[in-house]
Enzyme design. Structure first.
Site, PDB file in Angstrom:
ATOM      1  N   LEU A 206       0.738  -1.218  -0.054  1.00  0.00           N
ATOM      2  CA  LEU A 206       0.045   0.029  -0.043  1.00  0.00           C
ATOM      3  C   LEU A 206       1.061   1.016   0.039  1.00  0.00           C
ATOM      4  CD1 LEU A 206      -3.059   0.148   0.327  1.00  0.00           C
ATOM      5  CD2 LEU A 206      -2.759   0.201   2.923  1.00  0.00           C
ATOM      6  N   HIS A 207       0.850   1.756  -0.918  1.00  0.00           N
ATOM      7  CA  HIS A 207       1.570   3.196  -0.922  1.00  0.00           C
ATOM      8  C   HIS A 207       1.015   4.530  -1.692  1.00  0.00           C
ATOM      9  CE1 HIS A 207       3.271   1.453  -4.868  1.00  0.00           C
ATOM     10  NE2 HIS A 207       3.370   2.731  -5.096  1.00  0.00           N
TER      11      HIS A 207
END
Ligand code: UD1
Length: 371
Positions: A206-207
């Site tokens: 997740l980024h």
């Protein structure tokens, strides 16, 4: 002999550039490769670890630009890259993917009249709030040769009025790295060290700013993870941007208390590949991971509202779940409800491990055609 500057800047570039530089080194009579690292990513785990795992040579030039706002980072890369291009006078500059380094270097070359080839051209999410979409659109407008990973990318470029002779379908170069390094990755100890050997687990990455920079969205994703984490452990190698946002948004306790979620430091290429290849489920907002899971035949739930890689949904294992917690949970449980498939995964055309050579052939043919 063609002198080619190969540009790498950020983590998702390295596994694309590595097979191209290796192919150029193998074909020394035809190519003189130079490798430039812009320094967009610089942490050991985001950069050096990948150079080591992918057996990449030291870059000839390191621009060391580091992090900044989009405008400042793009400008810093342009200012640092221009003198290198003026000094080296390459026949081609090759840029990959959709990061700020991709656009910045393509723009420098377009202004200097140096030929640019864009690897992974033509992908479109049609979401212009994504910085990568802007980078893709603009890079494809100014590059001389657009090397595409899938037929949908060709169709996107044609629809934008790009002439046929600039487009070449070569396949997915990231899969060259995947197929080369998968057997080696299986020797990594990371799965064993985490106690996941022979067990069901999920991986989360997740980024995207649209997910981690917005507290409400991030908190909603954590709700879904809480529920999925009751069924199987979720290992979460944390991107530095995400780590920063967790701290700044006061989510540290919440993340720590999300049962089943196991935070680890960002991992290198081989360790990640081993984790990926043994996972029961992947939850991600990355682009490349949607492609890797397709080739590995592992269910992927994409935590975004769209994808620039529709072939991974049409042919592969990808489901676009968005960021609504109920939809994420539903998609994850649906995937977990199906038995692990024993059939060979459906792999898109030319995702075959030979894309780097087709890229080199395309550069040579293009030079010949121009005399
Ligand atoms: C960039 C790419 C994105 C890609 C992602 C993969 C752009 C616009 N975005 O996003 O497409 O999916 O890389 O990782 O090019 N940071 C560090 N150490 C590093 C690198 C970054 O601590 O080595 C931190 C810094 O606080 C920085 C933040 O992460 O400000 C964001 O880095 P940046 O390169 O701007 O964007 P990414 O989110 O990594």
């Amino acid at each position: 002999m063609l002198k080619v500057i190969n540009v790498a800047g950020a983590r998702p570039n390295f596994m694309k550039v590595a097979p191209i530089v290796a192919a150029m080194e193998r074909r020394q009579a035809e190519f003189q490769p130079l490798l430039i690292h812009t320094g967009q990513h610089y942490d050991e785990s985001m950069s050096e670890a990948f150079f080591r795992d992918l057996k990449m040579p030291e870059p000839e030039v390191y621009l060391g630009v580091g992090s900044a706002s989009h405008a400042a980072q793009t400008a810093a890369i342009m200012r640092a890259f221009e003198p290198v291009v003026m000094k080296e006078k390459p026949d081609w500059v090759l840029v990959v993917g959709d990061v700020n380094s991709t656009l910045a270097c393509a723009l420098v070359c377009a202004k200097l009249g140096i030929k640019v080839a864009h690897v992974e051209a033509g992908l479109r999410s049609r979401d212009r709030t994504m910085p990568e979409e802007i980078n893709r659109l603009l890079t494809d407008q100014i590059a001389d040769l657009l090397l595409t990973p899938s037929p949908d990318a060709d169709a996107n470029l044609r629809a934008e009025g790009i002439p046929e002779e600039r487009i070449r379908f070569v396949g997915n170069v990231m899969i060259d790295s995947l197929l080369e390094y998968l057997p080696i990755a299986n020797r990594s100890r990371i799965r064993e060290d985490l106690g996941f050997e022979g067990k069901d687990y999920a991986i989360l990455t997740l980024h995207r700013p649209s997910n981690v920079d917005q507290l409400q969205i991030f908190a909603g994703i954590l709700d879904a993870l809480e529920e999925i984490g009751r069924r199987l452990p979720i290992v979460f190698p944390v991107h530095p941007r995400t780590l920063k946002m967790i701290g700044e948004s006061g989510l540290t306790e919440r993340v720590r208390n999300t049962g089943g979620l196991r935070l680890i430091d960002a991992v290198g290429y081989l360790g990640f590949l081993q984790l990926l290849s043994g996972a029961r489920l992947v939850l991600t907002d990355s682009g490349g991971i949607q492609e890797e899971t397709t080739v590995l035949g592992i269910p992927c739930v994409t935590l975004r509202e769209n994808t620039e890689r529709p072939i991974t949904v049409e042919m592969g294992t990808n489901t676009i779940a968005g960021t609504n917690p109920a939809n994420i949970t539903k998609a994850a449980f649906r995937a977990l409800g199906k038995p692990r498939s024993s059939a060979a995964p459906r792999v898109p055309p030319l995702w075959d491990g030979h894309t780097a050579d087709r890229i080199l052939d395309a550069l040579l043919e293009r030079m010949k055609a121009e005399g």
